[in-house]
Design an enzyme around this catalytic site. Structure first.
Site, PDB file in Angstrom:
ATOM      1  N   SER A  55     -12.616  17.586  -1.668  1.00 41.58           N
ATOM      2  CA  SER A  55     -12.029  17.126  -2.927  1.00 41.58           C
ATOM      3  C   SER A  55     -10.835  16.190  -2.739  1.00 41.58           C
ATOM      4  O   SER A  55     -10.457  15.499  -3.664  1.00 41.58           O
ATOM      5  CB  SER A  55     -11.604  18.317  -3.789  1.00 41.58           C
ATOM      6  OG  SER A  55     -10.543  19.016  -3.173  1.00 41.58           O
ATOM      7  N   HIS A  95      -4.361  19.848  -3.745  1.00 40.44           N
ATOM      8  CA  HIS A  95      -4.604  18.701  -4.623  1.00 40.44           C
ATOM      9  C   HIS A  95      -3.309  17.933  -4.874  1.00 40.44           C
ATOM     10  O   HIS A  95      -2.226  18.408  -4.562  1.00 40.44           O
ATOM     11  CB  HIS A  95      -5.228  19.140  -5.954  1.00 40.44           C
ATOM     12  CG  HIS A  95      -6.700  19.416  -5.844  1.00 40.44           C
ATOM     13  ND1 HIS A  95      -7.415  19.944  -6.881  1.00 40.44           N
ATOM     14  CD2 HIS A  95      -7.584  19.246  -4.835  1.00 40.44           C
ATOM     15  CE1 HIS A  95      -8.686  20.083  -6.511  1.00 40.44           C
ATOM     16  NE2 HIS A  95      -8.795  19.673  -5.271  1.00 40.44           N
ATOM     17  N   ASP A 121      -7.516  19.298 -12.811  1.00 38.67           N
ATOM     18  CA  ASP A 121      -7.793  20.671 -12.371  1.00 38.67           C
ATOM     19  C   ASP A 121      -7.716  21.732 -13.459  1.00 38.67           C
ATOM     20  O   ASP A 121      -7.786  22.919 -13.141  1.00 38.67           O
ATOM     21  CB  ASP A 121      -6.808  21.052 -11.256  1.00 38.67           C
ATOM     22  CG  ASP A 121      -7.084  20.307  -9.967  1.00 38.67           C
ATOM     23  OD1 ASP A 121      -8.190  19.758  -9.820  1.00 38.67           O
ATOM     24  OD2 ASP A 121      -6.187  20.289  -9.107  1.00 38.67           O
TER      25      ASP A 121
END
Length: 178
Positions: A55, A95, A121
């Site tokens: 990701s 992230h 998210d």
């Protein structure tokens, strides 16, 4: 091979065997002390993490080893890569902070997104949670080693490999006489 190992252990006297077991214990306790020391120095409950998904590509790839710090006094900034935990999920997520939301009372909330993901998210957060706070942050990425963490991923995906490696290390420590 196994019979040879058993014969080698049988040839050891009690003192040698106890010495080898204690040496193994010292290695394990030294690793634990090093981990705890890193926790104190970095301020992070997990100073080293492995990226488990794609990701964050191209910034980080699956298997990259990240080094984290977590100075609570430093403000979170947009663009910063954070590792955070969400209620109901055991594994922390790596992230990037994409948006900050500052309230009038001075509290800051933020939104994250994986670089390789098309949406933010919010779908990963706990039900009803729209923003993260500093309390959700495990650490902030300060550096990385590419692909070093693949060993950890393989050992978790194939538990027999993990047990074989640990058994080999244990036998080596018991039989190594220095």
């Amino acid at each position: 091979m196994i019979q040879g190992t058993i014969d080698e252990v049988k040839r050891m006297n009690k003192r040698q065997f106890i010495y080898q077991v204690l040496s193994f214990g010292m290695i394990v306790s030294s690793a634990l002390m090093l981990w705890k020391g890193l926790m104190v120095v970095t301020g992070s409950e997990s100073p080293i993490v492995v990226v488990l998904s794609g990701s964050m590509e191209p910034a980080f790839h699956r298997g990259d080893l990240l080094f984290l710090t977590n100075n609570k006094e430093d403000p979170i900034r947009a663009g910063e890569i954070v590792v955070f935990k969400v209620e109901g999920r055991d594994i922390p997520i790596v992230h990037r902070v994409i948006k900050l939301h500052e309230k009038s009372n001075g509290t800051i909330k933020f939104l994250t997104k994986g670089d390789n993901n098309s949406v933010d998210d919010r779908g990963l957060y706990a039900p009803g949670q729209q923003w993260l706070t500093k309390d959700d942050v495990v650490g902030r990425a300060q550096g990385f080693l590419p692909y070093i963490g693949l060993v950890t991923i393989y050992m978790n995906e194939y538990p027999k490999v993990k047990y074989a490696v640990l058994a080999c290390l244990g036998v080596y420590v018991l039989l190594h006489r220095e």
